[in-house]
Write a protein that holds these residues in place. Structure first.
Motif, PDB file in Angstrom:
ATOM      1  N   VAL A 245       0.820  -1.216   0.000  1.00 22.21           N
ATOM      2  CA  VAL A 245       0.000   0.000   0.000  1.00 22.21           C
ATOM      3  C   VAL A 245       0.856   1.270   0.000  1.00 22.21           C
ATOM      4  CG1 VAL A 245      -1.665   1.332   1.369  1.00 22.21           C
ATOM      5  CG2 VAL A 245      -1.961  -1.130   1.101  1.00 22.21           C
ATOM      6  N   HIS A 246       1.979   1.249   0.708  1.00 26.28           N
ATOM      7  CA  HIS A 246       2.789   2.453   0.892  1.00 26.28           C
ATOM      8  C   HIS A 246       4.145   2.375   0.196  1.00 26.28           C
ATOM      9  CE1 HIS A 246      -0.143   3.749   3.854  1.00 26.28           C
ATOM     10  NE2 HIS A 246      -0.034   2.573   4.442  1.00 26.28           N
ATOM     11  N   PHE A 247       4.247   1.640  -0.890  1.00 25.05           N
ATOM     12  CA  PHE A 247       5.542   1.411  -1.544  1.00 25.05           C
ATOM     13  C   PHE A 247       6.214   2.694  -2.004  1.00 25.05           C
ATOM     14  CE2 PHE A 247       2.504   1.432  -4.949  1.00 25.05           C
ATOM     15  CZ  PHE A 247       3.147   2.139  -5.951  1.00 25.05           C
ATOM     16  N   GLU A 248       5.444   3.741  -2.303  1.00 19.30           N
ATOM     17  CA  GLU A 248       6.027   4.966  -2.849  1.00 19.30           C
ATOM     18  C   GLU A 248       6.600   5.886  -1.769  1.00 19.30           C
ATOM     19  OE1 GLU A 248       2.077   6.192  -1.471  1.00 19.30           O
ATOM     20  OE2 GLU A 248       2.781   4.421  -2.514  1.00 19.30           O
ATOM     21  N   LYS A 249       6.332   5.573  -0.528  1.00 22.99           N
ATOM     22  CA  LYS A 249       6.827   6.406   0.578  1.00 22.99           C
ATOM     23  C   LYS A 249       8.212   5.944   1.030  1.00 22.99           C
ATOM     24  CE  LYS A 249       2.413   7.862   2.199  1.00 22.99           C
ATOM     25  NZ  LYS A 249       1.196   7.166   2.175  1.00 22.99           N
ATOM     26  N   GLU A 250       8.908   6.848   1.703  1.00 25.48           N
ATOM     27  CA  GLU A 250      10.210   6.490   2.247  1.00 25.48           C
ATOM     28  C   GLU A 250       9.999   5.426   3.325  1.00 25.48           C
ATOM     29  OE1 GLU A 250      13.854   8.584   4.681  1.00 25.48           O
ATOM     30  OE2 GLU A 250      12.575   9.838   3.437  1.00 25.48           O
ATOM     31  N   MET A 251      10.756   4.354   3.224  1.00 28.72           N
ATOM     32  CA  MET A 251      10.531   3.227   4.124  1.00 28.72           C
ATOM     33  C   MET A 251      11.868   2.599   4.494  1.00 28.72           C
ATOM     34  SD  MET A 251       7.715   0.277   3.382  1.00 28.72           S
ATOM     35  CE  MET A 251       6.655   1.456   2.583  1.00 28.72           C
ATOM     36  N   ASN A 252      11.954   2.143   5.738  1.00 29.10           N
ATOM     37  CA  ASN A 252      13.136   1.404   6.176  1.00 29.10           C
ATOM     38  C   ASN A 252      12.699   0.340   7.173  1.00 29.10           C
ATOM     39  OD1 ASN A 252      12.946   2.613   8.779  1.00 29.10           O
ATOM     40  ND2 ASN A 252      14.106   4.384   8.026  1.00 29.10           N
ATOM     41  N   LEU A 253      13.624  -0.485   7.556  1.00 30.24           N
ATOM     42  CA  LEU A 253      13.314  -1.606   8.441  1.00 30.24           C
ATOM     43  C   LEU A 253      12.829  -1.135   9.814  1.00 30.24           C
ATOM     44  CD1 LEU A 253      13.244  -4.641   8.332  1.00 30.24           C
ATOM     45  CD2 LEU A 253      15.594  -4.689   9.123  1.00 30.24           C
ATOM     46  N   ASN A 254      13.361  -0.023  10.293  1.00 31.05           N
ATOM     47  CA  ASN A 254      12.907   0.522  11.580  1.00 31.05           C
ATOM     48  C   ASN A 254      11.425   0.889  11.528  1.00 31.05           C
ATOM     49  OD1 ASN A 254      15.337   0.317  13.018  1.00 31.05           O
ATOM     50  ND2 ASN A 254      16.070   2.252  12.163  1.00 31.05           N
ATOM     51  N   LEU A 255      11.015   1.554  10.471  1.00 31.60           N
ATOM     52  CA  LEU A 255       9.613   1.935  10.317  1.00 31.60           C
ATOM     53  C   LEU A 255       8.714   0.706  10.275  1.00 31.60           C
ATOM     54  CD1 LEU A 255       7.394   4.102   9.625  1.00 31.60           C
ATOM     55  CD2 LEU A 255       7.903   3.565   7.241  1.00 31.60           C
ATOM     56  N   LEU A 256       9.106  -0.273   9.474  1.00 31.53           N
ATOM     57  CA  LEU A 256       8.295  -1.493   9.349  1.00 31.53           C
ATOM     58  C   LEU A 256       8.186  -2.237  10.674  1.00 31.53           C
ATOM     59  CD1 LEU A 256       9.607  -2.826   5.927  1.00 31.53           C
ATOM     60  CD2 LEU A 256       7.415  -1.728   6.374  1.00 31.53           C
ATOM     61  N   SER A 257       9.284  -2.331  11.393  1.00 28.05           N
ATOM     62  CA  SER A 257       9.241  -3.052  12.667  1.00 28.05           C
ATOM     63  C   SER A 257       8.428  -2.285  13.706  1.00 28.05           C
ATOM     64  CB  SER A 257      10.651  -3.335  13.180  1.00 28.05           C
ATOM     65  OG  SER A 257      11.331  -2.143  13.469  1.00 28.05           O
ATOM     66  N   ASN A 258       8.517  -0.957  13.690  1.00 29.24           N
ATOM     67  CA  ASN A 258       7.710  -0.160  14.615  1.00 29.24           C
ATOM     68  C   ASN A 258       6.221  -0.303  14.323  1.00 29.24           C
ATOM     69  OD1 ASN A 258       9.927   0.781  16.018  1.00 29.24           O
ATOM     70  ND2 ASN A 258      10.085   2.669  14.837  1.00 29.24           N
ATOM     71  N   CYS A 259       5.870  -0.371  13.068  1.00 32.88           N
ATOM     72  CA  CYS A 259       4.459  -0.552  12.699  1.00 32.88           C
ATOM     73  C   CYS A 259       3.911  -1.886  13.204  1.00 32.88           C
ATOM     74  CB  CYS A 259       4.284  -0.495  11.185  1.00 32.88           C
ATOM     75  SG  CYS A 259       4.508   1.140  10.502  1.00 32.88           S
ATOM     76  N   GLN A 260       4.762  -2.893  13.299  1.00 34.43           N
ATOM     77  CA  GLN A 260       4.333  -4.222  13.722  1.00 34.43           C
ATOM     78  C   GLN A 260       4.676  -4.514  15.181  1.00 34.43           C
ATOM     79  OE1 GLN A 260       2.349  -5.923  11.813  1.00 34.43           O
ATOM     80  NE2 GLN A 260       2.599  -4.329  10.282  1.00 34.43           N
ATOM     81  N   PHE A 261       5.254  -3.537  15.869  1.00 32.88           N
ATOM     82  CA  PHE A 261       5.612  -3.682  17.287  1.00 32.88           C
ATOM     83  C   PHE A 261       6.500  -4.903  17.526  1.00 32.88           C
ATOM     84  CE2 PHE A 261       1.410  -1.661  17.145  1.00 32.88           C
ATOM     85  CZ  PHE A 261       1.746  -0.427  17.658  1.00 32.88           C
ATOM     86  N   THR A 262       7.538  -5.000  16.694  1.00 32.38           N
ATOM     87  CA  THR A 262       8.466  -6.113  16.825  1.00 32.38           C
ATOM     88  C   THR A 262       9.884  -5.630  16.553  1.00 32.38           C
ATOM     89  OG1 THR A 262       8.898  -8.392  16.144  1.00 32.38           O
ATOM     90  CG2 THR A 262       8.234  -6.885  14.418  1.00 32.38           C
TER      91      THR A 262
END
Length: 129
Positions: free
Chosen positions: A34-51
């Motif tokens: 859904v958000h592929f066009e936004k700036e993304m990194n592993l920290n953001l992804l892990s924070n979104c999943q609380f892991t």
């Protein structure tokens, strides 16, 4: 419950032992989709999943065979090909799919697709026209 149903349930619990882990990975993939066009990194992804980012990295690789960042790059290139077919310029496409630099976009696109973005676009214009 017959023997086959019991066996299916047993195999399901062995293969998908931890439903929470599986759901975390699925939610991460959907977030990237859904958000592929936004700036993304592993920290953001892990924070979104609380892991933990390292835990998420291992899980994602286990279930999808790619790291989240590899999957993100593949998703962006796939979407870029769609945009180029719709006659967007290479520069517009680069920024629309979330890349910050046209040269790195062109290099990645060529590595993944086997053809430079401009050449890909020209070959698709000939097919459509």
């Amino acid at each position: 419950m017959n023997f086959y149903q019991k066996e299916i349930n047993r195999i399901r619990t062995v293969c998908y032992k931890n439903q929470e882990q599986l759901q975390t990975v699925i939610r991460t993939k959907k977030f990237i989709d859904v958000h592929f066009e936004k700036e993304m990194n592993l920290n953001l992804l892990s924070n979104c999943q609380f892991t933990s980012k390292f835990h998420l990295l291992r899980l994602f690789k286990k279930y999808y065979g790619l790291t989240p960042m590899q999957y993100l790059t593949d998703r962006r290139i796939e979407k870029a090909a769609e945009y180029l077919k719709k006659k967007m310029t290479v520069t517009e496409t680069c920024f629309a799919v979330g890349f910050e630099c046209t040269s790195s976009f062109s290099t990645l696109f060529k590595n993944k697709m086997g053809i430079a973005p401009a050449a890909f676009q020209k070959s698709n214009f000939r097919k459509v026209d």
